[in-house]
Design a protein around this motif. Structure first.
Motif, short mmCIF file in Angstrom:
data_model
loop_
_atom_site.label_atom_id
_atom_site.label_comp_id
_atom_site.label_asym_id
_atom_site.label_seq_id
_atom_site.Cartn_x
_atom_site.Cartn_y
_atom_site.Cartn_z
N ASN A 5 7.06 9.20 -0.64
CA ASN A 5 6.62 9.24 0.76
C ASN A 5 5.33 10.00 0.95
O ASN A 5 4.91 10.79 0.11
CB ASN A 5 7.70 9.91 1.62
N ARG A 38 5.72 -1.83 13.02
CA ARG A 38 6.44 -1.60 11.77
C ARG A 38 7.04 -2.91 11.29
O ARG A 38 7.29 -3.82 12.08
CB ARG A 38 7.51 -0.53 11.96
N GLY A 87 5.58 5.68 2.05
CA GLY A 87 6.75 5.65 2.90
C GLY A 87 6.80 6.86 3.81
O GLY A 87 6.04 7.84 3.64
N ALA A 130 10.32 -1.01 2.61
CA ALA A 130 9.83 0.30 2.15
C ALA A 130 10.25 0.59 0.72
O ALA A 130 9.54 1.26 -0.02
CB ALA A 130 10.34 1.41 3.07
N ASP A 176 12.08 5.90 7.28
CA ASP A 176 12.03 4.47 6.96
C ASP A 176 13.41 3.85 6.77
O ASP A 176 13.51 2.62 6.62
CB ASP A 176 11.19 4.24 5.69
N ARG A 220 2.84 10.66 8.94
CA ARG A 220 2.19 9.36 9.05
C ARG A 220 0.67 9.43 8.99
O ARG A 220 0.01 8.39 8.91
CB ARG A 220 2.66 8.63 10.31
N GLU A 226 16.03 -0.98 7.76
CA GLU A 226 14.97 -0.41 6.93
C GLU A 226 13.63 -0.92 7.44
O GLU A 226 13.48 -2.09 7.81
CB GLU A 226 15.17 -0.83 5.49
N LYS A 227 12.63 -0.04 7.44
CA LYS A 227 11.31 -0.45 7.94
C LYS A 227 10.20 0.18 7.13
O LYS A 227 10.40 1.15 6.38
CB LYS A 227 11.15 -0.10 9.43
N TYR A 228 9.01 -0.38 7.26
CA TYR A 228 7.81 0.15 6.63
C TYR A 228 6.71 0.06 7.67
O TYR A 228 6.50 -1.01 8.28
CB TYR A 228 7.46 -0.71 5.41
N GLU A 229 6.06 1.18 7.94
CA GLU A 229 5.03 1.18 8.97
C GLU A 229 3.89 0.23 8.59
O GLU A 229 3.47 0.19 7.42
CB GLU A 229 4.47 2.59 9.16
#
Length: 463
Positions: A189, A118, A427, A125, A431, A193, A438-441
């Motif tokens: 989103n 990630r 997203g 994100a 996230d 996933r 904060e993250k984004y795969e």
């Protein structure tokens, strides 16, 4: 198909380069709410306009009374549809900074417990990573074919996180430049996933504050109790009367314009594996409280609501004070669906309240905005084309879902530009947008690029 295959291969081959461009964008602290970062917002706009110009867009930084817009256009083949893509380059503040595990403006690649990579950083994100998936898809198309499969206009805003004060004047002044067959918004989103989603609807909103007044001052409840009208009682009875025993809203005309969700859509939602118990259990609840006969997903995606957001009156400080309040207040919001009319909801609600006000009380209302719901036709050919394209990329077929909240720009595209919007984002619910870490795969960033390439290819062939 050969051209699309080469575009997808190009995206795979250049993933590290695209990560480098995202990292460079994330490094710009474009916090729109903080005047100290005004120059950073312009820097982010200039970065994006320059990047788009480098791949053949006619791109510019467009000044507004606030932070600038990025406006870019690329023509498509003769007869192909033209799309308008919207995203935003501004980000939320990073506070509390001490909860971050890395520098918020350095996009760090980390692995979770399952070994999934990630990208961690502010805006990864929301919305820099999301908007870059679209730009990277366009870049790969230009690199492999020298053109785009359809006409593309890109609008990137710099004030989404601070209320978009410059957006409506900009839309109004640039109507002709922004006209397109369909708008694309990436600020949403996936279902999970491995399951992409197209959001079909956004609920509208009406906000009302009600003030019920009785005596000309707070009264001693011993001297006046039983004889004087208590506005808290009056308002409580009105609030209680807004719903019947089945959870249905009792305001006359409230359900005008509310349609039932098609059976095939309900069946799709039932097959999503959504758990009412887990959804409510996460906030310490266990019993669905909305309209009887509707699932939790239907209640939050496709049914209108009337909610009390706050009630005040009398003495609410520490300790105890025996008074009869002179006035009582309630803040009430209505979430709207399908073609409910915000103005009619407001008028019917006010009449509902006035009809229940005793003769020695008065009532006043303060409005807090209103906007209609946005609902794509469930049989929209644009939705069908996008679902087909997304399903080709992900392990699970694309699903069409609803959204409980609102994205104001979508309503403006419909009202001011006459365009429907496809809400497609990559997203995930965890996230941590607007929060520390904060993250984004990486899978969202990589397969998001390939998804947009497929969507552009499919839309370019017409609907």
């Amino acid at each position: 198909m050969a051209s699309l295959d080469s575009v997808l291969a190009c995206i795979d081959l250049n993933l590290e380069r695209s990560l480098g461009r995202l990292t460079e964008l994330v490094r710009i602290p474009s916090i729109s709410t903080d005047p100290a970062h005004k120059g950073d917002c312009r820097k982010a706009a200039e970065f994006l306009a320059g990047d788009l110009a480098a791949i053949g867009f006619d791109a510019k930084v467009a000044d507004t009374s606030g932070h600038p817009m990025v406006l870019a256009r690329h023509e498509g083949p003769a007869g192909a549809p033209h799309v308008l893509f919207y995203g935003h380059y501004d980000v939320q503040p990073v506070d509390p900074i001490e909860l971050w595990t890395s520098d918020p403006f350095e996009a760090m690649i980390v692995e979770n417990e399952a070994g999934e990579k990630r990208i961690v950083g502010r805006g990864t994100a929301d919305d820099k990573g999301q908007l870059m998936t679209f730009i990277e898809a366009c870049r790969a198309y230009k690199a492999e074919t020298g053109e785009l499969p359809c006409g593309v206009t890109i609008l990137l805003e710099g004030e989404e996180e601070s209320g978009s004060p410059s957006l409506l004047p900009f839309l109004e002044a640039n109507k002709d430049a922004l006209k397109a067959d369909i708008a694309l918004v990436c600020d949403t989103n996936m279902w999970d996933r491995e399951t992409p989603a197209i959001s079909m609807g956004l609920r509208g909103l009406v906000g009302e504050e009600v003030v019920v007044k009785a005596a000309n001052r707070d009264l001693h409840s011993g001297y006046y109790g039983g004889a004087a009208r208590n506005p808290l009682h009056v308002l409580s009875e009105i609030v209680a009367a807004m719903h019947d025993e089945t959870g249905r809203v009792t305001i006359p005309g409230f359900y005008n314009g509310v349609d039932e969700v098609p059976l095939q859509i309900k069946a799709m939602w039932d097959g999503l594996g959504f758990s009412d118990e887990a959804f409510l259990g996460a906030v310490g609840l266990s019993i669905p409280a909305g309209e009887k006969g509707y699932s939790v997903l239907e209640q939050t995606w496709s049914r209108p609501t009337a909610e009390v957001n706050g009630m005040t009156g009398g003495y609410t400080g520490p300790g105890f004070k025996t008074v009869i309040a002179a006035e009582a207040k309630a803040k009430i919001s209505f979430r709207l669906v399908f073609s409910q009319d915000p103005k009619a909801i407001q008028e019917n609600f006010r009449k509902f309240v006035r009809d229940r006000i005793p003769g020695d009380c008065s009532v006043e209302f303060h409005e807090h905005g209103g906007s209609p719901a946005i609902q794509l036709p469930f049989d929209s050919p644009w939705v069908g084309a996008a679902r087909e394209a997304l399903t080709d990329e992900w392990p699970n077929p694309a699903v069409t879902i609803g959204m409980g909240g609102s994205i104001p720009i979508v309503g403006e595209f419909k009202g001011r530009l006459g365009m429907e919007t496809l809400l497609i984002g990559f997203g995930l619910g965890d996230d941590a947008i607007h929060s520390p870490n904060e993250k984004y795969e990486l899978s969202s960033f990589h397969k998001g690029q390939k998804s947009w390439a497929r969507v552009l290819d499919r839309l370019g062939r017409g609907v």
